[in-house]
Write an enzyme that holds these catalytic residues in place. Structure first.
Site, PDB file in Angstrom:
ATOM      1  N   GLU A  47       0.829  -1.212   0.000  1.00  0.00           N
ATOM      2  CA  GLU A  47       0.000   0.000   0.000  1.00  0.00           C
ATOM      3  C   GLU A  47       0.861   1.259   0.000  1.00  0.00           C
ATOM      4  O   GLU A  47       1.795   1.386   0.788  1.00  0.00           O
ATOM      5  CB  GLU A  47      -0.918  -0.013   1.231  1.00  0.00           C
ATOM      6  N   LYS A 134      -8.858   3.686  -3.543  1.00  0.00           N
ATOM      7  CA  LYS A 134      -9.472   3.158  -2.330  1.00  0.00           C
ATOM      8  C   LYS A 134     -10.833   3.811  -2.098  1.00  0.00           C
ATOM      9  O   LYS A 134     -10.957   5.032  -2.071  1.00  0.00           O
ATOM     10  CB  LYS A 134      -8.547   3.415  -1.138  1.00  0.00           C
ATOM     11  N   CYS A 169      -6.200  -2.698   1.513  1.00  0.00           N
ATOM     12  CA  CYS A 169      -6.333  -2.735   2.961  1.00  0.00           C
ATOM     13  C   CYS A 169      -7.763  -3.111   3.386  1.00  0.00           C
ATOM     14  O   CYS A 169      -8.253  -4.168   3.022  1.00  0.00           O
ATOM     15  CB  CYS A 169      -5.882  -1.393   3.537  1.00  0.00           C
TER      16      CYS A 169
END
Length: 327
Positions: A47, A134, A169
């Site tokens: 990430e 994201k 994530c």
């Protein structure tokens, strides 16, 4: 997809160059070359590898205070350094991918107009990069990143190994996001994490089992000194630099991200697992295992109930302002 074929996958578990994205891109090329030399044709980084995970949000007391001068200075630094759409600095990475035929997924800070996004960039040979932003920044991350929309919830389908996609994530705990990705029939999934903690490993293995795909759960390593070194590479005024340094130095010393990367099969078995240091983790993905695993479970097909459940995914870009002309 050739069911009888095999492809070597690699996770490069390395320290980023925090904040200084330009320097990070140079380092990225060396990391990719090292993975290619090991025979990898599917390569993952964790990430926000380009720019580094913003550790001060979790580790520095006071970082969330309104108008904190250190937080403001670090945000401005990332705004200046972040990847932009069509960023020419990524051209050497694309050239590496074009020459090798490999797929390379790397996390980055992306700037769109005046906002930052946490994105995963999939470099693919002969094609422009495929981005995933994201959807929901987690907890303190909302201080720095905007929310993505459905336009980047997609897979790369023009691949000999099948569809390839990614989530970032805690998106792996969004059931509907998982369902949308499973519907696209991933063969390989990039799961990008800062550190692959125990619960993150569980989420990654669950995703592999539920989606009947291989998962590259990629973490990074990072220390406070890494962040200070990256700060020294950024251009900024003396007052801003002093404030940023003071905030970073308020973080604990030593290692703050601990890797833990793993490569997982479609039966949720761990094929390879990294420790907490620098490592290029590799495994050969036997693609026939996907069809074999589908015998018992296809969560998007014979194990679904479309007569009971229906998911609608809006893939329109949400720009907020729509310009139109009436002649």
């Amino acid at each position: 997809m050739a069911d009888g074929s095999s492809v070597r996958a690699a996770i490069v578990q390395a320290a980023p160059v925090p904040l200084a994205v330009g320097a990070g891109i140079f380092a990225l090329q060396d990391h990719i070359t090292a993975a290619l030399d090991l025979g990898a044709r599917v390569i993952a980084f964790g990430e926000t590898f380009l720019g580094g995970y913003p550790l001060w949000l979790d580790e520095a007391p006071g970082a969330a205070l309104w108008d904190h001068p250190g937080t403001r200075a670090l945000h401005a630094a990332l705004m200046n350094e972040a990847i932009r759409p069509g960023d020419a600095r990524l051209a050497p990475v694309q050239e590496l991918v074009d020459r090798s035929g490999a797929l390379v997924s790397v996390g980055a800070h992306e700037r769109v107009r005046s906002s930052l996004y946490n994105c995963q960039i999939l470099h693919r040979p002969g094609l422009p990069p495929l981005l995933h932003r994201k959807l929901v920044p987690t907890h303190g991350e909302r201080l720095i990143w905007a929310r993505g929309d459905g336009s980047t919830l997609q897979t790369h389908d023009d691949s000999e190994i099948g569809a390839v996609g990614s989530l970032i994530c805690w998106e792996h705990w969004m059931p509907l996001a998982r369902a949308a990705m499973h519907n696209q029939g991933e063969a390989v999934h990039f799961a990008a994490w800062p550190t692959v903690r125990e619960t993150y490993a569980i989420a990654s293995r669950h995703y592999a089992f539920e989606g009947r795909c291989f998962v590259l759960a990629a973490g990074t390593i990072q220390t406070r000194d890494d962040v200070l070194d990256g700060l020294d590479r950024c251009a900024m005024g003396s007052e801003a630099r002093h404030a940023a340094r003071a905030l970073i130095e308020a973080m604990p010393g030593g290692q703050l991200q601990h890797g833990g990367s793993m490569i997982i099969g479609p039966d949720a078995q761990v094929l390879a697992q990294a420790g907490s240091g620098y490592e290029i983790l590799t495994a050969d993905l036997e693609l026939a295992q996907i069809a074999q695993a589908l015998t018992a479970l296809d969560s998007d097909g014979h194990y679904a109930r479309p007569d009971v459940f229906e998911l609608h995914v809006d893939t329109r870009p949400r720009e907020g302002v729509v310009w139109s002309r009436q002649d």
